[in-house]
Design an enzyme around this catalytic site. Sequence first.
Site, mmCIF file in Angstrom:
data_model
loop_
_atom_site.group_PDB
_atom_site.id
_atom_site.type_symbol
_atom_site.label_atom_id
_atom_site.label_comp_id
_atom_site.label_asym_id
_atom_site.label_seq_id
_atom_site.Cartn_x
_atom_site.Cartn_y
_atom_site.Cartn_z
ATOM 1 N N ARG A 221 0.855 -1.181 0.000
ATOM 2 C CA ARG A 221 0.000 0.000 0.000
ATOM 3 C C ARG A 221 0.900 1.243 0.000
ATOM 4 O O ARG A 221 1.978 1.245 0.609
ATOM 5 C CB ARG A 221 -0.898 0.033 1.243
ATOM 6 N N HIS A 269 -0.989 0.304 -9.800
ATOM 7 C CA HIS A 269 -1.634 -0.638 -8.860
ATOM 8 C C HIS A 269 -2.156 -1.867 -9.626
ATOM 9 O O HIS A 269 -3.352 -2.154 -9.624
ATOM 10 C CB HIS A 269 -2.780 0.048 -8.101
HETATM 11 N N1 LIG Z 1 -0.624 -4.103 -5.202
HETATM 12 C C1 LIG Z 1 -1.574 -4.990 -5.325
HETATM 13 O O1 LIG Z 1 -2.101 -5.187 -6.425
HETATM 14 C C2 LIG Z 1 -1.994 -5.821 -4.133
HETATM 15 C C3 LIG Z 1 -2.794 -6.952 -4.343
HETATM 16 C C4 LIG Z 1 -3.129 -7.726 -3.257
HETATM 17 C C5 LIG Z 1 -2.679 -7.399 -1.988
HETATM 18 N N2 LIG Z 1 -1.897 -6.298 -1.802
HETATM 19 C C6 LIG Z 1 -1.403 -5.960 -0.463
HETATM 20 O O2 LIG Z 1 -0.606 -7.030 0.027
HETATM 21 C C7 LIG Z 1 -0.852 -7.159 1.427
HETATM 22 C C8 LIG Z 1 -0.396 -8.515 1.920
HETATM 23 O O3 LIG Z 1 -1.288 -9.531 1.461
HETATM 24 P P1 LIG Z 1 -1.256 -11.011 2.073
HETATM 25 O O4 LIG Z 1 -2.396 -11.754 1.485
HETATM 26 O O5 LIG Z 1 0.089 -11.615 1.925
HETATM 27 O O6 LIG Z 1 -1.507 -10.693 3.630
HETATM 28 P P2 LIG Z 1 -1.458 -11.692 4.867
HETATM 29 O O7 LIG Z 1 -1.631 -13.100 4.412
HETATM 30 O O8 LIG Z 1 -2.407 -11.149 5.876
HETATM 31 O O9 LIG Z 1 0.051 -11.569 5.415
HETATM 32 C C9 LIG Z 1 0.514 -10.442 6.068
HETATM 33 C C10 LIG Z 1 1.940 -10.667 6.552
HETATM 34 O O10 LIG Z 1 2.429 -9.449 7.133
HETATM 35 C C11 LIG Z 1 2.892 -9.715 8.452
HETATM 36 N N3 LIG Z 1 2.669 -8.558 9.333
HETATM 37 C C12 LIG Z 1 1.499 -7.908 9.596
HETATM 38 N N4 LIG Z 1 1.695 -6.924 10.489
HETATM 39 C C13 LIG Z 1 3.007 -6.946 10.806
HETATM 40 C C14 LIG Z 1 3.825 -6.180 11.682
HETATM 41 N N5 LIG Z 1 3.307 -5.197 12.425
HETATM 42 N N6 LIG Z 1 5.117 -6.499 11.763
HETATM 43 C C15 LIG Z 1 5.640 -7.517 11.034
HETATM 44 N N7 LIG Z 1 4.932 -8.288 10.173
HETATM 45 C C16 LIG Z 1 3.629 -7.984 10.057
HETATM 46 C C17 LIG Z 1 2.084 -10.903 8.917
HETATM 47 O O11 LIG Z 1 2.743 -11.520 10.010
HETATM 48 P P3 LIG Z 1 2.183 -12.908 10.625
HETATM 49 O O12 LIG Z 1 2.601 -13.957 9.615
HETATM 50 O O13 LIG Z 1 2.889 -13.041 11.908
HETATM 51 O O14 LIG Z 1 0.691 -12.764 10.752
HETATM 52 C C18 LIG Z 1 2.031 -11.744 7.635
HETATM 53 O O15 LIG Z 1 3.211 -12.486 7.486
HETATM 54 C C19 LIG Z 1 -2.355 -6.873 1.534
HETATM 55 O O16 LIG Z 1 -2.712 -6.499 2.854
HETATM 56 C C20 LIG Z 1 -2.554 -5.755 0.529
HETATM 57 O O17 LIG Z 1 -2.435 -4.510 1.161
HETATM 58 C C21 LIG Z 1 -1.536 -5.496 -2.857
#
Ligand SMILES: NC(=O)c1ccc[n+]([C@@H]2O[C@H](COP(=O)([O-])OP(=O)(O)OC[C@H]3O[C@@H](n4cnc5c(N)ncnc54)[C@H](OP(=O)(O)O)[C@@H]3O)[C@@H](O)[C@H]2O)c1
Length: 306
Positions: A221, A269
Amino acid sequence: MRIAVCLTDQRVEPWLEGLQAALPGAHVYAWTPGAPPADHAVVWAPPQAFIDGQPGLRTLFNIGAGVDALMKLRLPATLRVVRLDDAGMAVQMAEYVCHALIRHFREFDGYEADTAQGQWSFRKPRTRSEFPVGVLGLGVLGARVAQAVASFEFPVHGWSRTPRALPGVTCHAGDAQLPAFLAATRVLVCLLPLTPATTGLLRHETLSQLRPGAYVINVARGAHLVDDDLLALLDSGHLVGATLDVFRTEPLPPDHPFWRHPKITITPHTSARTLRAESIAQIAGKIRALQRGEPVAGVVDPLRGY
Ligand SMILES: NC(=O)c1ccc[n+]([C@@H]2O[C@H](COP(=O)([O-])OP(=O)(O)OC[C@H]3O[C@@H](n4cnc5c(N)ncnc54)[C@H](OP(=O)(O)O)[C@@H]3O)[C@@H](O)[C@H]2O)c1
């Protein structure tokens, strides 16, 4: 069973048709102000009025992985929020990040500039071990990206909130291990959810701890990054470039310096798009599981914010 669909960034009709075909026994309809209450809803960035008008809503299915827009709303404590779980996004994210990484590592921008001028020139091969990649966030997308990068034999580090174990990835966890992660990283990939704890995490204090000559890839983001701090570190030479897919304001305003910066590559994006057919199949499968009383993956913890 009633399913309301409220999407503020795209046409709702194809989603209505797809969901109705996947769940023939349900009544699927587009939400408009004053529409009757639903049992479940399929949404992207709905207005607060949508939530306020749905007192009996049991599940909110977000048609993306990031739920930061939903977490800004006042949601009833009993409402379950479910995010998309990959649904075809992880492989796209792996493609995007590997492309940006390899373009930088193999200096393809330089070759393109040379050949555009009719020059047949070689650059000295770079040493892979000198380009350790650090992936912030080891969730559904980050873990897939880290493994894809590892398959190209780059050293890979990962950082998460709680400890993780991934083959081929040196895993770090929590604030205490962030400095070691940053110090080990030359190409930084951000795949964190946007929460109060991660907003502005990519700022001068953290980016300056990366190895000299570092490169930044932000696909999470825009608000993870402090724009002026990135520009200052590019000017100083501590950072050598960035590929950015997400921005604080989208579309990126025409006068924003990122548009024309020679060391910044931007995309609109698009790193991992929601794929409608895959997403509808996943959401319909989860609704059927909930009807059978079974648990579903991807339920958001409102206290963590992701
Ligand atoms: N650009 C685009 O087109 C696009 C598309 C899709 C998604 N995204 C972005 O990508 C993000 C990630 O997606 P995802 O599906 O991989 O999310 P996810 O499965 O919820 O994984 C989030 C990861 O971040 C870690 N995390 C969260 N808060 C943290 C903190 N304070 N300190 C350290 N690590 C932290 C989590 O740790 P834990 O493993 O310990 O829970 C987990 O490993 C989404 O939230 C979205 O904003 C962007």
